[in-house]
Scaffold this motif. Sequence first.
Motif, PDB file in Angstrom:
ATOM      1  N   THR A  86      85.030 -15.003 117.885  1.00  0.00           N
ATOM      2  CA  THR A  86      83.678 -15.303 117.394  1.00  0.00           C
ATOM      3  C   THR A  86      82.701 -14.145 117.521  1.00  0.00           C
ATOM      4  OG1 THR A  86      82.897 -16.123 119.537  1.00  0.00           O
ATOM      5  CG2 THR A  86      84.035 -17.697 118.097  1.00  0.00           C
ATOM      6  N   GLY A  87      82.988 -13.170 118.381  1.00  0.00           N
ATOM      7  CA  GLY A  87      82.043 -12.090 118.626  1.00  0.00           C
ATOM      8  C   GLY A  87      80.959 -12.458 119.611  1.00  0.00           C
ATOM      9  N   ALA A  88      80.981 -13.680 120.136  1.00  0.00           N
ATOM     10  CA  ALA A  88      79.977 -14.106 121.116  1.00  0.00           C
ATOM     11  C   ALA A  88      80.315 -13.543 122.491  1.00  0.00           C
ATOM     12  CB  ALA A  88      79.919 -15.633 121.177  1.00  0.00           C
ATOM     13  N   THR A  89      79.302 -13.430 123.331  1.00  0.00           N
ATOM     14  CA  THR A  89      79.544 -13.053 124.716  1.00  0.00           C
ATOM     15  C   THR A  89      80.501 -14.074 125.330  1.00  0.00           C
ATOM     16  OG1 THR A  89      77.376 -12.025 124.886  1.00  0.00           O
ATOM     17  CG2 THR A  89      78.480 -12.610 126.950  1.00  0.00           C
ATOM     18  N   ALA A  90      81.553 -13.596 125.965  1.00  0.00           N
ATOM     19  CA  ALA A  90      82.705 -14.449 126.278  1.00  0.00           C
ATOM     20  C   ALA A  90      82.423 -15.487 127.357  1.00  0.00           C
ATOM     21  CB  ALA A  90      83.882 -13.576 126.699  1.00  0.00           C
ATOM     22  N   TRP A 110      89.663  -7.890 116.283  1.00  0.00           N
ATOM     23  CA  TRP A 110      88.547  -8.829 116.233  1.00  0.00           C
ATOM     24  C   TRP A 110      88.680  -9.663 114.958  1.00  0.00           C
ATOM     25  CZ3 TRP A 110      85.827  -8.117 120.651  1.00  0.00           C
ATOM     26  CH2 TRP A 110      85.823  -6.847 121.235  1.00  0.00           C
ATOM     27  N   ARG A 111      88.686 -10.988 115.098  1.00  0.00           N
ATOM     28  CA  ARG A 111      88.928 -11.819 113.921  1.00  0.00           C
ATOM     29  C   ARG A 111      87.717 -11.833 113.001  1.00  0.00           C
ATOM     30  NH1 ARG A 111      92.553 -14.062 111.558  1.00  0.00           N
ATOM     31  NH2 ARG A 111      93.979 -13.563 113.282  1.00  0.00           N
ATOM     32  N   LYS A 112      87.980 -11.515 111.715  1.00  0.00           N
ATOM     33  CA  LYS A 112      86.938 -11.479 110.698  1.00  0.00           C
ATOM     34  C   LYS A 112      86.957 -12.726 109.821  1.00  0.00           C
ATOM     35  CE  LYS A 112      84.660  -8.507 110.608  1.00  0.00           C
ATOM     36  NZ  LYS A 112      83.461  -8.227 111.453  1.00  0.00           N
ATOM     37  N   ASN A 113      88.136 -13.274 109.591  1.00  0.00           N
ATOM     38  CA  ASN A 113      88.303 -14.504 108.834  1.00  0.00           C
ATOM     39  C   ASN A 113      89.694 -15.037 109.160  1.00  0.00           C
ATOM     40  OD1 ASN A 113      90.165 -13.109 106.975  1.00  0.00           O
ATOM     41  ND2 ASN A 113      88.296 -12.173 106.132  1.00  0.00           N
ATOM     42  N   MET A 114      90.155 -16.020 108.427  1.00  0.00           N
ATOM     43  CA  MET A 114      91.437 -16.642 108.744  1.00  0.00           C
ATOM     44  C   MET A 114      92.639 -15.774 108.386  1.00  0.00           C
ATOM     45  SD  MET A 114      90.418 -19.393 110.167  1.00  0.00           S
ATOM     46  CE  MET A 114      91.803 -20.513 110.275  1.00  0.00           C
ATOM     47  N   ASP A 115      92.395 -14.663 107.699  1.00  0.00           N
ATOM     48  CA  ASP A 115      93.494 -13.820 107.240  1.00  0.00           C
ATOM     49  C   ASP A 115      93.409 -12.368 107.687  1.00  0.00           C
ATOM     50  OD1 ASP A 115      94.885 -15.819 105.595  1.00  0.00           O
ATOM     51  OD2 ASP A 115      93.084 -15.736 104.335  1.00  0.00           O
ATOM     52  N   GLU A 116      92.308 -11.956 108.331  1.00  0.00           N
ATOM     53  CA  GLU A 116      92.144 -10.547 108.681  1.00  0.00           C
ATOM     54  C   GLU A 116      91.501 -10.389 110.063  1.00  0.00           C
ATOM     55  OE1 GLU A 116      91.238  -8.052 104.667  1.00  0.00           O
ATOM     56  OE2 GLU A 116      89.647  -9.414 105.336  1.00  0.00           O
ATOM     57  N   VAL A 117      91.831  -9.263 110.688  1.00  0.00           N
ATOM     58  CA  VAL A 117      91.143  -8.840 111.908  1.00  0.00           C
ATOM     59  C   VAL A 117      90.740  -7.379 111.756  1.00  0.00           C
ATOM     60  CG1 VAL A 117      92.363 -10.461 113.432  1.00  0.00           C
ATOM     61  CG2 VAL A 117      93.317  -8.166 113.053  1.00  0.00           C
ATOM     62  N   ALA A 118      89.737  -6.969 112.530  1.00  0.00           N
ATOM     63  CA  ALA A 118      89.358  -5.556 112.624  1.00  0.00           C
ATOM     64  C   ALA A 118      90.074  -4.973 113.834  1.00  0.00           C
ATOM     65  CB  ALA A 118      87.844  -5.413 112.775  1.00  0.00           C
ATOM     66  N   ALA A 119      90.880  -3.946 113.608  1.00  0.00           N
ATOM     67  CA  ALA A 119      91.829  -3.457 114.600  1.00  0.00           C
ATOM     68  C   ALA A 119      91.159  -3.049 115.910  1.00  0.00           C
ATOM     69  CB  ALA A 119      92.617  -2.277 114.036  1.00  0.00           C
ATOM     70  N   PHE A 120      91.819  -3.400 117.028  1.00  0.00           N
ATOM     71  CA  PHE A 120      91.441  -2.870 118.331  1.00  0.00           C
ATOM     72  C   PHE A 120      91.868  -1.401 118.414  1.00  0.00           C
ATOM     73  CE2 PHE A 120      92.452  -7.293 120.244  1.00  0.00           C
ATOM     74  CZ  PHE A 120      91.152  -7.731 120.058  1.00  0.00           C
ATOM     75  N   ALA A 171      84.709 -24.504 110.637  1.00  0.00           N
ATOM     76  CA  ALA A 171      85.562 -23.314 110.594  1.00  0.00           C
ATOM     77  C   ALA A 171      84.772 -22.105 111.067  1.00  0.00           C
ATOM     78  CB  ALA A 171      86.061 -23.093 109.168  1.00  0.00           C
ATOM     79  N   PRO A 172      85.435 -21.155 111.717  1.00  0.00           N
ATOM     80  CA  PRO A 172      84.722 -20.028 112.331  1.00  0.00           C
ATOM     81  C   PRO A 172      84.103 -19.093 111.307  1.00  0.00           C
ATOM     82  CG  PRO A 172      87.079 -19.673 112.390  1.00  0.00           C
ATOM     83  CD  PRO A 172      86.882 -21.072 111.897  1.00  0.00           C
ATOM     84  N   ALA A 173      82.900 -18.625 111.595  1.00  0.00           N
ATOM     85  CA  ALA A 173      82.266 -17.618 110.755  1.00  0.00           C
ATOM     86  C   ALA A 173      82.792 -16.251 111.134  1.00  0.00           C
ATOM     87  CB  ALA A 173      80.747 -17.675 110.947  1.00  0.00           C
ATOM     88  N   PRO A 174      82.762 -15.289 110.188  1.00  0.00           N
ATOM     89  CA  PRO A 174      83.293 -13.960 110.495  1.00  0.00           C
ATOM     90  C   PRO A 174      82.485 -13.271 111.588  1.00  0.00           C
ATOM     91  CG  PRO A 174      83.084 -14.288 108.124  1.00  0.00           C
ATOM     92  CD  PRO A 174      82.381 -15.428 108.783  1.00  0.00           C
ATOM     93  N   ALA A 175      83.112 -13.065 112.715  1.00  0.00           N
ATOM     94  CA  ALA A 175      82.591 -12.270 113.824  1.00  0.00           C
ATOM     95  C   ALA A 175      81.104 -12.407 114.081  1.00  0.00           C
ATOM     96  CB  ALA A 175      82.933 -10.808 113.606  1.00  0.00           C
ATOM     97  N   PRO A 176      80.589 -13.589 114.400  1.00  0.00           N
ATOM     98  CA  PRO A 176      79.168 -13.687 114.741  1.00  0.00           C
ATOM     99  C   PRO A 176      78.899 -13.034 116.081  1.00  0.00           C
ATOM    100  CG  PRO A 176      80.269 -15.760 115.188  1.00  0.00           C
ATOM    101  CD  PRO A 176      81.277 -14.875 114.529  1.00  0.00           C
ATOM    102  N   VAL A 177      77.714 -12.550 116.255  1.00  0.00           N
ATOM    103  CA  VAL A 177      77.319 -11.938 117.517  1.00  0.00           C
ATOM    104  C   VAL A 177      76.172 -12.760 118.069  1.00  0.00           C
ATOM    105  CG1 VAL A 177      76.438  -9.877 118.639  1.00  0.00           C
ATOM    106  CG2 VAL A 177      78.014  -9.663 116.723  1.00  0.00           C
ATOM    107  N   ALA A 178      76.462 -13.567 119.082  1.00  0.00           N
ATOM    108  CA  ALA A 178      75.452 -14.458 119.640  1.00  0.00           C
ATOM    109  C   ALA A 178      75.522 -14.393 121.148  1.00  0.00           C
ATOM    110  CB  ALA A 178      75.682 -15.896 119.167  1.00  0.00           C
TER     111      ALA A 178
END
Length: 273
Positions: A86-90, A110-120, A171-178
Motif C-alpha cells: 500500500t505504501g503506507a507507514t507499516a 513495491w506493488r503498483k497494481n494487481m499485475d506489476e511492481v516497482a523493483a526493489f 481493491a488496493p490503490a496503486p502505492a498510496p502514501v499515507a
Amino acid sequence: MNKWTSLLTALAIGAMATLGTFAHAGQLAGVSIINQSTGERLPIWRHQGNNYVAGKPGERYAVEITNKTGGRILSVLSVDGVNVLTGATASPQQSGYVLASRQPVEIKGWRKNMDEVAAFYFAQLPDSYAARTGRPDNVGVIGVALFRELREYREPLPVEPWYSRRSESAAPAPAPVAPAASALPPVEATGNLAKSKSDMAEKSMDARIGTGHGERIDSSVRNTDFRRASQQPDEIISIQYDTYAHLVARGIIPRNRYQDANPFPGGFVPDPN
C-alpha cells in the motif's frame, strides 16, 4: 574416520551459527534475500540476535518468503518501515500476501497494481523510497509479520501468491502514501567513526542505504479473504541491511572473511624444522 566425521560435523554446525542464507526465526516461514542479477541468496549474518545482509547500491533484490506450515499463512511485508503493498507507514494489521501450505514466493518490488511492481534495489539514502516520501527514520530494515489462519481451507494450491485484503476494504490503490499510527522499531544508525555524537548522527544518516523504487516488472496476484487466528502476529522476522564495508566496520562481518587463500604460495618443498 569417525573422528574426522565428528570434527567436520562440529565445524559445519559452528559455521551456521554466524552465517546462512535464511533468517533464523521461523517456525512459520523462512525468509531470504535474493540478488536478482545472479539469482543467489545473499548471506545472512547473525550478530547479537539480529539478522544482517550486505547490500550493494544499484543491485536489485527480492524478498523470498517460504511457508513452512501445513496451512495458509498471511505475511505482511515491510521494507524501510513502509508496507510494500500500500505504501503506507507499516503496521502488522495491514494487508499482506497469503501463502498456501509449503508455498514459496519471491516479492520483487513495491506493488503498483494487481499485475506489476516497482523493483526493489539497494539505493543510497536520498534515493530510497522511504526518504523520497519523507520517512527516512526506519531505512535499512526488512520485516515480515506472520499470521496463522483462523480456519483451514480445502482448496487447491494456488499457482501464484494471493493478495489479502481486509473485509471492509476495496481493491488496493496503486502505492498510496499515507501516515499510520505505528511502524517497525527504528534501526540504529551507523557511522561510528565520527568524533562527536552530533557528527556521528549526521554522517550516519548520509551513509545508510535503503531500498529504491525501480522500474516496473510483471508480478500478478489476485484477491482472497483471510481470517487471522490472532490480532497480534504469531511471528515477526526482521533482517537489517547495510553496505558490506559498514557491516565490517560495525563488527558484524569479520574482517577478511572473504579473503581467498592461495593454494600455491611457495615454490619447492622446504626441509622441515
